[in-house]
Design an enzyme around this catalytic site. Structure first.
Site, mmCIF file in Angstrom:
data_model
loop_
_atom_site.group_PDB
_atom_site.id
_atom_site.type_symbol
_atom_site.label_atom_id
_atom_site.label_comp_id
_atom_site.label_asym_id
_atom_site.label_seq_id
_atom_site.Cartn_x
_atom_site.Cartn_y
_atom_site.Cartn_z
ATOM 1 C CB SER A 23 -0.941 -0.029 1.192
ATOM 2 O OG SER A 23 -1.682 -1.210 1.133
ATOM 3 N NE ARG B 9 6.557 10.602 -4.143
ATOM 4 C CZ ARG B 9 5.528 10.395 -4.986
ATOM 5 N NH1 ARG B 9 4.368 10.012 -4.519
ATOM 6 N NH2 ARG B 9 5.646 10.567 -6.273
ATOM 7 C CG ASP C 261 -4.352 0.244 1.011
ATOM 8 O OD1 ASP C 261 -4.201 0.951 -0.005
ATOM 9 O OD2 ASP C 261 -4.099 0.660 2.160
HETATM 10 C C1 BGC Z 1 -0.281 5.224 0.305
HETATM 11 C C2 BGC Z 1 -1.349 4.552 -0.519
HETATM 12 C C3 BGC Z 1 -2.308 3.804 0.376
HETATM 13 C C4 BGC Z 1 -2.829 4.698 1.490
HETATM 14 C C5 BGC Z 1 -3.731 3.955 2.444
HETATM 15 C C6 BGC Z 1 -0.912 6.051 1.411
HETATM 16 O O1 BGC Z 1 0.084 6.591 2.227
HETATM 17 O O2 BGC Z 1 0.532 6.040 -0.495
HETATM 18 O O3 BGC Z 1 -0.771 3.662 -1.451
HETATM 19 O O4 BGC Z 1 -3.372 3.336 -0.400
HETATM 20 O O5 BGC Z 1 -1.754 5.240 2.216
HETATM 21 O O6 BGC Z 1 -3.099 2.868 3.038
#
Ligand code: BGC
Length: 508
Positions: free
Chosen positions: A158, A173, A211
């Site tokens: 995620s 990142r 996610d």
């Molecule tokens: C991430 C996402 C993720 C979200 C929720 C963010 O910091 O960059 O990829 O879907 O958090 O978990």
């Protein structure tokens, strides 16, 4: 499903009448800083729409709008056995999911492993080694003594990743406070697979997913009105389904313009250019002190990781202002530690049922060694309210923007995450903001708003990183078996030697 119509939080206006002038003024100042009115919400969501569009162009913009190669919704009839791995912020979860013949059903077994805090700022080898160890333990425990074909795995990773294929992903990142050297800018799949191979773990990665995409797909498995998946947790983000013809940055791929592709928006990066969000001096500090300044501007104003920190920064500031008497004479050193308060601290304050805010008083005494006066308690409660309300209202701007972009007049949105599930009034405040932004006067079919009739409803999602990951793995294998190879790195390799190659056990 249960409707989540607006439910008003009780007003504490009466109890504030007797506050000393300096605290009253501070409350007013904080309200001016944190309250976002309807016009501003509308302006933010309009700008959001244009930024979503921009992210889909070749030139790109702040919001990455990552194509995911998850092409289409499930039918509900997917079958097979899959592993799912969820690398969340706090835990690592491994699941084995069986999708039986019955529509929309699933069985799941799962184990959770703690994600050691040191790993989040450690090195890449330790990270992949730890994850592979957990998967190995899971297989040894649940399949002791069995001779296994390679099991297909959906890996929920995620973080923002560029995917030219569904079974690969270059980390753009780290977010959510992660800061592991040597991973950004690289494909995360080869070192992960290497760690599995070194341990002889019989697993084949089939899909690397976000996610939010998992949440959307898992929710769509049982609800055909699902159009979006959102996470409001430690981080925040959304995914929705886009028509390939509307994704200019994929034009060179020669995809069928009518095909569907899930887009992981990575909307936490909205307004990194600082054009529209009402940032306060406290938001500026959070950003400056974070491991990635300048990134995730929207996320830093609304996600669970930052709510407690925002609250803490305001309290320290109030204490330090000479003209304000706040926690006077108290030793506030425990409060000076960055990230010492988490979002559950604010939840507990907002949940305090007592008129005299006894629970809030006790929380401060027990956790901070600070004994707030009654007027200070009133300020603490109001501050938690304005921070929590701002998070819910700004979150709604993103949901409204996707609805506007896709011209969705009605929809279900699947949502998950600790803030959505646990933060008091978050759902009702979000629903209220959606109503204001989208100008609803009545619910569906002219029925009253709320009670499950809102045109767009944000509903608790199915398990995205478990069932959703399994479904995306199933949909991917189905595409390979049917000869649709776009977005798959090694279609033949994906089936070779895996349990998935046998239609009997992984028929989709
Ligand atoms: C991430 C996402 C993720 C979200 C929720 C963010 O910091 O960059 O990829 O879907 O958090 O978990």
């Amino acid at each position: 499903m249960v409707g989540l119509g607006p439910k008003k939080a009780p007003s504490r206006k009466g109890s504030m009448a007797d506050l000393p002038h300096d605290l009253m003024q501070e409350i007013k100042r904080l309200e001016d800083l944190f309250v976002v009115d309807t016009n501003k919400l509308k302006a933010i969501s309009d700008h959001f729409v244009s930024e979503l569009e921009k992210g889909l162009t070749k030139e790109g913009g702040d919001i990455p709008m990552n194509p995911t190669w998850c092409m289409g919704f499930p039918t509900g009839y997917e079958t097979g056995t899959f592993l799912a791995l969820d690398m969340g912020g706090t835990n690592l979860r491994v699941c084995e999911i069986n999708l039986p013949e019955e529509k929309g059903e699933f069985d799941i077994i799962q184990s959770k492993y703690r994600m050691p805090e040191e790993l989040k700022t450690g090195n890449a080898d330790e990270l992949w080694g730890y994850i592979a160890d957990c998967l190995q333990q899971f297989i040894e425990y649940h399949h002791e003594g069995e001779k296994l074909d390679k099991l297909p795995l959906g890996f929920t990773f995620s973080y923002p990743a560029t995917q030219e294929y569904i079974d690969h992903g270059v980390l753009q990142r780290w977010t959510k406070g992660f800061d592991i050297d040597g991973v950004e800018g690289k494909d995360v799949v080869p070192p992960f697979e290497k760690a599995l191979e070194e341990r002889g773990v019989p697993i084949k990665l089939t899909a690397l997913i976000n996610d939010t995409t998992g949440t959307m797909i898992a929710s769509a498995y049982t609800d055909s009105e699902m159009r979006m998946g959102c996470i409001f947790g430690t981080g925040c983000n959304a995914a929705y389904m886009e028509t390939c013809g509307n994704i200019p940055k994929l034009a060179h791929m020669g995809l069928n313009p009518d095909d569907q592709m899930a887009i992981n928006c990575e909307w936490g990066a909205f307004d990194n250019e600082h054009k529209i969000l009402p940032r306060t001096q406290y938001d500026v500090i959070i950003d400056k002190e974070s491991p990635r300044p300048g990134q995730q501007t929207f996320e830093k104003m609304i996600a669970g990781l930052y709510l407690g920190e925002l609250f803490r920064l305001v309290l320290v500031d109030l204490h330090e202002q000479p003209q304000v008497k706040f926690f006077e004479g108290a030793d506030i050193s425990p409060l000076k530690k960055p990230y010492s308060l988490d979002a559950s601290f604010l939840s507990d304050i907002e949940n305090d049922p007592y008129e005299n805010l006894q629970e809030t008083h006790d929380i401060f005494v027990n956790q901070m060694g600070i004994k707030p006066t009654r007027p200070e308690l009133e300020l603490l409660r109001r501050l938690a309210e304005v921070i929590g309300t701002r998070a819910a209202r700004l979150s709604a701007c993103g949901v409204a923007a996707i609805c506007k972009k896709k011209n969705l007049k009605t929809a279900h949105v699947g949502a998950d995450g600790s803030v959505f599930n646990k933060y008091p009034h978050f759902k009702a405040r979000g629903a209220q903001a959606l109503k204001e932004i989208l100008d609803w006067e009545t619910g569906r079919d002219g029925k009253p708003l709320g009670k499950g009739h809102d045109p767009v409803e944000i509903l608790p999602a199915e398990d995205g990183s478990g069932v959703g990951a399994a479904l995306i793995a199933a949909l991917t294998l189905k595409r390979v078996q049917e000869g649709h190879h776009a977005g798959i790195r090694d279609p033949q390799g994906m089936l070779k030697g895996t349990a998935a190659a046998k239609p009997a056990s992984n028929q989709v």
